[in-house]
Design a protein around this motif. Structure first.
Motif, short mmCIF file in Angstrom:
data_model
loop_
_atom_site.label_atom_id
_atom_site.label_comp_id
_atom_site.label_asym_id
_atom_site.label_seq_id
_atom_site.Cartn_x
_atom_site.Cartn_y
_atom_site.Cartn_z
N ALA A 172 16.47 43.02 0.53
CA ALA A 172 17.22 43.02 -0.48
C ALA A 172 18.16 44.17 -0.27
O ALA A 172 19.38 44.34 -0.59
N ALA A 173 17.67 45.55 -0.16
CA ALA A 173 18.46 46.68 0.01
C ALA A 173 19.70 46.73 1.03
O ALA A 173 20.70 46.95 0.73
N ALA A 174 19.43 45.97 1.86
CA ALA A 174 20.17 45.76 3.17
C ALA A 174 21.24 44.88 2.60
O ALA A 174 22.61 45.03 2.70
N ARG A 175 20.98 43.66 2.08
CA ARG A 175 21.90 42.73 1.69
C ARG A 175 22.80 43.15 0.43
O ARG A 175 23.94 43.03 0.47
N ALA A 176 22.17 44.09 -0.58
CA ALA A 176 23.12 44.79 -1.32
C ALA A 176 24.28 45.53 -0.94
O ALA A 176 25.43 45.43 -1.46
N TRP A 177 23.73 46.27 0.45
CA TRP A 177 24.96 47.11 0.80
C TRP A 177 26.06 46.24 1.68
O TRP A 177 27.11 46.35 1.70
#
Length: 157
Positions: free
Chosen positions: A108-113
């Protein structure tokens, strides 16, 4: 050029002398980098010479200009480092030098970026291009990041 600007033809022929032949790209790539860079600069000068003539607006002039642009754009082989704020710059900070990522399955954190559009240099047949804003997750399913890319070399026989 020969018909409408014959005075420019000797200089144009001089600039194009020794440039990459269409039928032997491997011989061209086998030349030293400094020589290829000098040839790329001459190809750029040839494009500028053709473009400066602003022909009669004829189809022949447009083809000549397009041909000169194509030669100039494909003669360049070096790109500077990515500037801060560009996608490539951040991807260069990842702990792995070269890596691939299934963007659809990223945490999720990577997808947000990856969903935020940032300047990105996409090197392809239209090079040189200016960086364009690209949200990686919205544009690609798989990301392949290579920290360093070089020109191809012909394998030894």
């Amino acid at each position: 050029m020969e018909k409408n600007h014959p005075e420019a033809l000797p200089r144009l022929n001089e600039l194009y002398a020794g440039l990459r032949p269409v039928d032997d790209v491997f011989a061209y790539l086998g030349r030293p980098l400094a020589q290829r860079q000098e040839l790329a600069a001459r190809a750029q000068q040839a494009w500028e010479l053709v473009s400066s003539r602003q022909g009669s607006g004829s189809e022949a002039f447009h083809w000549a200009e397009q041909n000169a642009r194509s030669i100039a754009q494909t003669a360049k082989f070096t790109v500077g480092g990515a500037e801060p704020g560009r996608n490539e710059h951040t991807l260069d900070q990842v702990g792995y030098r070269d890596f691939h990522l299934d963007v659809r399955k990223a945490p999720a954190a990577a997808r947000a970026w990856l969903n935020v559009a940032r300047p990105t240099l996409n090197v392809g047949t239209q090079f040189p291009e200016q960086p364009r804003d690209v949200a990686i997750a919205k544009s690609f399913d798989v990301l392949i990041h290579l920290h360093e890319v070089r020109e191809a070399h012909r394998p030894a026989p």
